[in-house]
Design a protein around this motif. Structure first.
Motif, mmCIF file in Angstrom:
data_model
loop_
_atom_site.group_PDB
_atom_site.id
_atom_site.type_symbol
_atom_site.label_atom_id
_atom_site.label_comp_id
_atom_site.label_asym_id
_atom_site.label_seq_id
_atom_site.Cartn_x
_atom_site.Cartn_y
_atom_site.Cartn_z
ATOM 1 N N GLY A 103 -8.068 2.190 4.432
ATOM 2 C CA GLY A 103 -8.173 1.753 5.809
ATOM 3 C C GLY A 103 -8.242 2.910 6.768
ATOM 4 N N VAL A 104 -8.032 2.572 8.046
ATOM 5 C CA VAL A 104 -8.102 3.556 9.124
ATOM 6 C C VAL A 104 -6.721 3.668 9.771
ATOM 7 C CG1 VAL A 104 -9.205 4.173 11.293
ATOM 8 C CG2 VAL A 104 -10.501 2.931 9.540
ATOM 9 N N LEU A 105 -6.275 4.883 9.980
ATOM 10 C CA LEU A 105 -4.982 5.080 10.625
ATOM 11 C C LEU A 105 -4.950 6.423 11.331
ATOM 12 C CD1 LEU A 105 -2.252 5.914 7.962
ATOM 13 C CD2 LEU A 105 -4.682 5.936 7.473
ATOM 14 N N GLN A 106 -3.913 6.615 12.127
ATOM 15 C CA GLN A 106 -3.773 7.847 12.892
ATOM 16 C C GLN A 106 -3.034 8.912 12.088
ATOM 17 O OE1 GLN A 106 -1.958 6.707 16.656
ATOM 18 N NE2 GLN A 106 -3.978 6.507 17.597
ATOM 19 N N ALA A 107 -3.247 10.136 12.474
ATOM 20 C CA ALA A 107 -2.557 11.255 11.833
ATOM 21 C C ALA A 107 -1.047 11.065 11.931
ATOM 22 C CB ALA A 107 -2.969 12.565 12.483
ATOM 23 N N GLY A 108 -0.391 11.433 10.848
ATOM 24 C CA GLY A 108 1.059 11.281 10.783
ATOM 25 C C GLY A 108 1.502 9.978 10.155
ATOM 26 N N GLY A 109 0.571 9.060 9.967
ATOM 27 C CA GLY A 109 0.886 7.761 9.396
ATOM 28 C C GLY A 109 0.979 7.782 7.885
ATOM 29 N N SER A 110 1.267 6.597 7.338
ATOM 30 C CA SER A 110 1.418 6.440 5.885
ATOM 31 C C SER A 110 0.539 5.313 5.389
ATOM 32 C CB SER A 110 2.877 6.134 5.535
ATOM 33 O OG SER A 110 3.734 7.202 5.889
ATOM 34 N N LEU A 111 0.166 5.414 4.118
ATOM 35 C CA LEU A 111 -0.691 4.406 3.509
ATOM 36 C C LEU A 111 -0.441 4.431 2.010
ATOM 37 C CD1 LEU A 111 -3.015 2.454 4.422
ATOM 38 C CD2 LEU A 111 -4.604 4.230 3.670
ATOM 39 N N ARG A 112 -0.531 3.278 1.377
ATOM 40 C CA ARG A 112 -0.391 3.231 -0.078
ATOM 41 C C ARG A 112 -1.637 2.632 -0.703
ATOM 42 N NH1 ARG A 112 3.982 0.236 -4.090
ATOM 43 N NH2 ARG A 112 2.680 -1.612 -3.672
ATOM 44 N N LEU A 113 -2.164 3.327 -1.685
ATOM 45 C CA LEU A 113 -3.270 2.833 -2.490
ATOM 46 C C LEU A 113 -2.721 2.300 -3.805
ATOM 47 C CD1 LEU A 113 -5.849 5.722 -2.009
ATOM 48 C CD2 LEU A 113 -5.737 3.560 -0.782
ATOM 49 N N SER A 114 -3.332 1.235 -4.284
ATOM 50 C CA SER A 114 -2.947 0.647 -5.559
ATOM 51 C C SER A 114 -4.139 0.631 -6.496
ATOM 52 C CB SER A 114 -2.439 -0.781 -5.359
ATOM 53 O OG SER A 114 -1.333 -0.823 -4.499
ATOM 54 N N CYS A 115 -3.839 0.671 -7.780
ATOM 55 C CA CYS A 115 -4.897 0.640 -8.789
ATOM 56 C C CYS A 115 -4.417 -0.224 -9.952
ATOM 57 C CB CYS A 115 -5.194 2.054 -9.278
ATOM 58 S SG CYS A 115 -6.374 2.158 -10.639
ATOM 59 N N ALA A 116 -5.135 -1.298 -10.206
ATOM 60 C CA ALA A 116 -4.833 -2.172 -11.334
ATOM 61 C C ALA A 116 -5.642 -1.720 -12.533
ATOM 62 C CB ALA A 116 -5.147 -3.617 -10.978
ATOM 63 N N ALA A 117 -4.963 -1.448 -13.620
ATOM 64 C CA ALA A 117 -5.620 -0.932 -14.819
ATOM 65 C C ALA A 117 -5.591 -1.969 -15.933
ATOM 66 C CB ALA A 117 -4.929 0.339 -15.282
ATOM 67 N N SER A 118 -6.646 -2.018 -16.706
ATOM 68 C CA SER A 118 -6.686 -2.892 -17.879
ATOM 69 C C SER A 118 -7.432 -2.177 -18.995
ATOM 70 C CB SER A 118 -7.354 -4.225 -17.542
ATOM 71 O OG SER A 118 -8.684 -4.019 -17.114
ATOM 72 N N GLY A 119 -7.152 -2.584 -20.202
ATOM 73 C CA GLY A 119 -7.778 -1.958 -21.352
ATOM 74 C C GLY A 119 -6.774 -1.745 -22.454
ATOM 75 N N ARG A 120 -7.235 -1.201 -23.494
ATOM 76 C CA ARG A 120 -6.399 -1.012 -24.660
ATOM 77 C C ARG A 120 -5.657 0.310 -24.605
ATOM 78 N NH1 ARG A 120 -10.303 -1.988 -29.625
ATOM 79 N NH2 ARG A 120 -8.340 -1.680 -30.730
ATOM 80 N N THR A 121 -4.483 0.330 -25.147
ATOM 81 C CA THR A 121 -3.687 1.548 -25.328
ATOM 82 C C THR A 121 -3.631 2.406 -24.085
ATOM 83 O OG1 THR A 121 -5.537 2.772 -26.308
ATOM 84 C CG2 THR A 121 -4.054 1.590 -27.789
ATOM 85 N N LEU A 122 -3.192 1.815 -22.973
ATOM 86 C CA LEU A 122 -3.074 2.587 -21.738
ATOM 87 C C LEU A 122 -2.117 3.762 -21.907
ATOM 88 C CD1 LEU A 122 -3.013 -0.250 -19.057
ATOM 89 C CD2 LEU A 122 -4.880 1.326 -19.577
ATOM 90 N N SER A 123 -1.182 3.656 -22.834
ATOM 91 C CA SER A 123 -0.228 4.738 -23.047
ATOM 92 C C SER A 123 -0.904 6.018 -23.519
ATOM 93 C CB SER A 123 0.825 4.310 -24.068
ATOM 94 O OG SER A 123 0.216 4.006 -25.312
#
Length: 124
Positions: free
Chosen positions: A10-30
């Motif tokens: 997204g869009v935000l001002q300097a000094g702000g915070s943001l969290r990105l997420s990533c959903a993973a799928s597949g075999r043997t993620l370890s």
């Protein structure tokens, strides 16, 4: 094979915070290290952070160390990038990525699998 789907951004001002997420799928993620890279307009893609899926060990680019935090939730098969004290120079498309866990401590932007990317824009 590993499939990665990002959310957040997204869009935000300097000094702000943001969290990105990533959903993973597949075999043997370890077997993988999960990471985030970013690409600003006119620049090459650069490494941001990585985490070992099974160990939780982390590594960061110097430019984000102390401001960004990578984490994972094994139960949800998800990886997160918490970004604090954002600066205009953090503006970029952010990509979730995966590569062999043996490359966890590499700070290259070479990964085997990629998400579609999310735009983060920080205004001054």
């Amino acid at each position: 094979q590993v499939q990665l789907v990002e959310s957040g951004g997204g869009v935000l001002q300097a000094g702000g915070s943001l969290r990105l997420s990533c959903a993973a799928s597949g075999r043997t993620l370890s077997a993988y290290a999960m990471g985030w890279c970013r690409q600003a307009p006119g620049k090459e893609r650069e490494f941001v952070a990585a985490i070992g899926w099974s160990t939780g060990n982390t590594v960061y680019a110097d430019s984000v160390k102390g401001r960004f935090t990578i984490s994972r939730d094994n139960a949800k098969n998800s990886v997160y990038l918490q970004m604090d004290s954002l600066k205009p120079e953090d503006t970029a498309v952010y990509y979730c990525a995966a590569r062999s866990r043996g490359l966890l401590y590499s700070k290259s932007a070479e990964f085997s699998y990629w998400g579609q990317g999310k735009q983060v824009t920080v205004s001054s």
